[in-house]
Structure formats: structure tokens, C-alpha cells
Design an enzyme around this catalytic site. Sequence first.
Site, mmCIF file in Angstrom:
data_model
loop_
_atom_site.group_PDB
_atom_site.id
_atom_site.type_symbol
_atom_site.label_atom_id
_atom_site.label_comp_id
_atom_site.label_asym_id
_atom_site.label_seq_id
_atom_site.Cartn_x
_atom_site.Cartn_y
_atom_site.Cartn_z
ATOM 1 N N ASP A 59 -3.896 -0.110 5.059
ATOM 2 C CA ASP A 59 -4.073 0.883 6.109
ATOM 3 C C ASP A 59 -4.756 2.144 5.597
ATOM 4 O O ASP A 59 -4.469 2.633 4.502
ATOM 5 C CB ASP A 59 -2.724 1.267 6.699
ATOM 6 N N GLU A 98 -4.836 -8.806 8.305
ATOM 7 C CA GLU A 98 -4.144 -9.451 7.192
ATOM 8 C C GLU A 98 -4.175 -8.600 5.926
ATOM 9 O O GLU A 98 -3.614 -8.977 4.908
ATOM 10 C CB GLU A 98 -4.791 -10.842 6.999
ATOM 11 N N TRP A 99 -4.840 -7.429 6.019
ATOM 12 C CA TRP A 99 -4.899 -6.407 4.967
ATOM 13 C C TRP A 99 -5.679 -6.846 3.726
ATOM 14 O O TRP A 99 -5.569 -6.221 2.673
ATOM 15 C CB TRP A 99 -3.512 -5.938 4.542
ATOM 16 N N GLY A 100 -6.435 -7.939 3.814
ATOM 17 C CA GLY A 100 -7.198 -8.400 2.661
ATOM 18 C C GLY A 100 -6.389 -9.109 1.604
ATOM 19 O O GLY A 100 -6.908 -9.422 0.528
ATOM 20 N N ASP A 130 -1.267 -8.641 13.411
ATOM 21 C CA ASP A 130 -0.832 -8.070 12.134
ATOM 22 C C ASP A 130 -0.203 -9.132 11.227
ATOM 23 O O ASP A 130 -0.184 -10.326 11.555
ATOM 24 C CB ASP A 130 0.126 -6.903 12.407
#
Length: 523
Positions: free
Chosen positions: A218, A196-198, A163
Site C-alpha cells: 500500500d 495481491e500486493w505483488g 484484496d
Amino acid sequence: MSSPRRIASAAAALAIAASGLVLGAPTAAALENGLLRTPPMGFNNWNSTQCKADFNEAMIKGIADIFVSKGLKDAGYTYVNIDDCWALPSRNSAGNLVPDPARFPGGIKALADYVHGKGLKFGIYTSAGTKTCNKAGFPGALNHEQQDANLFASWGVDYLKYDNCNNQGVDAQQRYKAMRDALAKSGRAIAYSICEWGQNQPWTWAAPVGNLWRTTGDISDKWSSMIGKAQTNRGLAQYAGPGHWNDPDMLEVGNGGMTAAEYRTHFSLWAMMAAPLLIGSDLRKVSDDNFAILKNTDVIALDQDALGKQATVLSANAGLVVYSKVLANGDRAVALSNETAATATIGTTAAATGIGSASSYTLKDLWSKATRTTTGTISASVPSHATVLYRVSKAAGGSTRYEAESATVSAGGTIDANHAGFSGTGFANGANAVGSYVEWQVAGPASALTFGYANGTTAARPVDVSVDGTVVAAGVPFPATGAWTTWNMVVKSLSLAAGSHTVRLTATTADGPANLDYLDASP
């Protein structure tokens, strides 16, 4: 995982995906650890439990049991992964992570052994920061990469979700490469999921770093969240392939927040996009109807297709979207997806998918299992928030299409996607030089070859056509088409015997060849 820090997913990703079109930037070399040659399939507890008390050893063992008893393992689901909150809030005196004895009284190694005993694989979670994302502040792996990788390896971990919380502003590439290197030195093959959530456009740099990377924030169990993730992810097709996948987050199927049609759309689009199929629902509570969605082997086959192509968007008009996916055996998968609030007719053609000409095509509806034939039209009345998903096959006797992305280009040439209108997922842009070439491996017999191309200049771009090293047509002109987005065809009659042949187009001028989209071999 869900946290306020994750709401701000990359605006750049949203902008890229607005049209649903792929970009033309070159892709990086892939991480070659031999893992995840098809997208991972499995389970992760976060969407259903987060850090609630029912996330524990009994639950995870129960999921592994259900994988076997309910046929999920046989359908291809392999990984049983645990997310945040598995550890104590502090490391021990040796600096090691410690499993929470209340949640996991047997420890993580024993749990991994149990999962392995079912013929499955086990995954774990940590963050590329000083702490994980949960507010309780569990220790992260920043500056502990090798120690934690070694510990995970000693426990028998097969998959790491890494994460992005509490990263202390350290450069993302630096942090994720550090864990890549640590995993490589751990002595165990561990699939590497970059979460890395983009935020830093990982699709542009993560292929040589991880096996998959999150392109979005998410997901949550509602239509607007799910379809938003699909819209962001669908414009990134060129970056995905065997061993390196775009990840629009885990599945919500079975969690109860969407309708059956919306869950089928969710599963259909994730399969079309070659996305990870990680079940996010508590399988101990999932209905038979939702199990049927998760176990649809025809849809799973699209996700797990050996060619590893993510679907591209053929059209996206006011929420009516057509996706096309190239499959290893030459078939196409076509998704007609209705994002609007009313039933609508959505359609395309077999020709638009690049499958090649045929007298007719078979359409198999992968949800209803009904089959029908068409001479080219692919259309359906699609209810609100539903998706009609077809596998499209050519009738015997038609031409065979070889897309540019399956061709070999000489030094300086690239497979690009920055001019719209091409078939498949890209076109061959040969180097501007005499002798620049594009070649295909083609199966005979064939009596004619058709080359799809675009030439946005004002002069023809001639090539020599050779078969198995012998020039069979010299100086074949590829005339100007008026624009790089205007595609035309050149047809050459010849005789290819049965068997495999190398067909090469070699530029005879300093301008190089035209942009080449495909080769059709006609019987």
C-alpha cells in the site's frame, strides 16, 4: 488498503526494479473481457477515509457530483469506487453480503444507480479470503465467488477490487482465477482489479486473469512511499498493455502529505507508467492547485495513450532518472525525474528515445506548457523531488521509426528486452531457422530503410529484404557487432511509393536473423 499484513511487498519486485530495466521473460496472453483498454481513471475512498465514519453514502454521492461539476468526468475520470467497510460483519441467512445500513441507508444498488445517473461507473471491494483486511472482520469472498459476483452484478457494479487478506494460505492464482471465472459468468461486464500486493509476482501470471494487478504494497501520503512504489513498478514495463496493467496503487494527490512538486512527480510518473489514475483524496476538501494537477489533460493523455505502452527507464544514475514512453502517433514522452535532495541537471537525447532522425524536435513541457525546439538534446535543471515532463515531436521531414514491438515475427520468434541498449520497449528475436522473418507495415514514400540490429555472434546473419512480397535486396549481410548489447545499423537505398507497404526481412541461414531493434523509413 493499509494493514500490517501488507508491509511485506514482494522482495522480488524490488530486486527487479533496482536498475529500472525491463526483463526479457515472455508475457502471458491477456484477459480479453474487452475492458480497460486504457488504464482506469476514477476515485477510491481508502487513502482519505479508510473506515472512518465519513465514509458513507453522502460522501460517495458527493464525489460523483464533483466529478461532473469540477470537470473530472470530462478529463476522463470514470469510476467511483468504494473500498473496505461498506458491509456488515456477517452475511444474511441466504449467505449474501449486506450493506451497512448506517453508512449506506439506500443500499448499494441505489448508490450505483446514482453514480450511473451521472454518466459514471461504480466499483466495489472485497477480499480473496474469508474476511477483508479491516480488523472488524467483514466477510470476504473466498468460497463465495459466484454468489458474490452475481450479487455485485445485480447491483450494477462495474469494477471489483479484490484484496488478499485472510486468504487461508490458498494458492493466489487459484483464488484470483476463481473470481475471474465467477465475474465472467455473472452476466455483467465488471473490470477486475487484483490487489495481491505483488507477493506472488502477479505480473508473470495475471494478464489472463485480471485487468490490472497491484505490484506493490500500500502507498502512503509521503515522498518515500510514493517514490518507492514508482521504483518497484518501473521495471515491469513489458507486462503492461491494453486491458492488463501494472498497478503501483492509488493516487495521494491532495491528501496533504507531499509538496506540490512531489505531487506533480507522483502524477507524472503514474501517467508515464500507464498506471491507474484513481484519486485517493476527499475531493470535497481538495485545493484548486491539486485539482489542477489531477486535471492536467496533457499528462492524462500520456496515461491514456491508445498504444498502451508503459514507459521504460533510459537511465537511472544516483537518483537522477530518465523515463521514455512510446506514444501512438510516434511522439515520445520523456520524464526527467530528480529523486535526490538537491537541484540537478538531467538529460538525454532524442536519439536515445528511438523517435527517429529529424532536423529538429519540438519539446512541450506538460506542466509549464512552454515549448521549444532542439536538434537532439533533451535536458533541464530539475529541482529536488521534481520532474520535468516533455512531449517530444519530430519536425516535418525526418525519418519515421517503426519499433520492433510493432513488427510481426514468424513462428518461434519473440519480442524480447533482455539485452540493454535497444530503442523503444524491446527488440525482435527471430527463430534460428532458414525462412524466419520479421516484418513491418511501413508508410511510403521513402528512399531508404535503416535497420537497427545487434549480432553477438562472430558470423554475419544475412537476410532477403522484400517489399510487398517481392525481394528487392537478396542476402543482405548483418555483420557481427561484437555483443548482443552492441547495436549497429544497416542502410538499404530503395524507392517506396506513397501508401502502405509490407517490408519483410527473411533469414537465409539456419542461424536466423540478427536481433532487430527498429526500422527507420527516410523520405
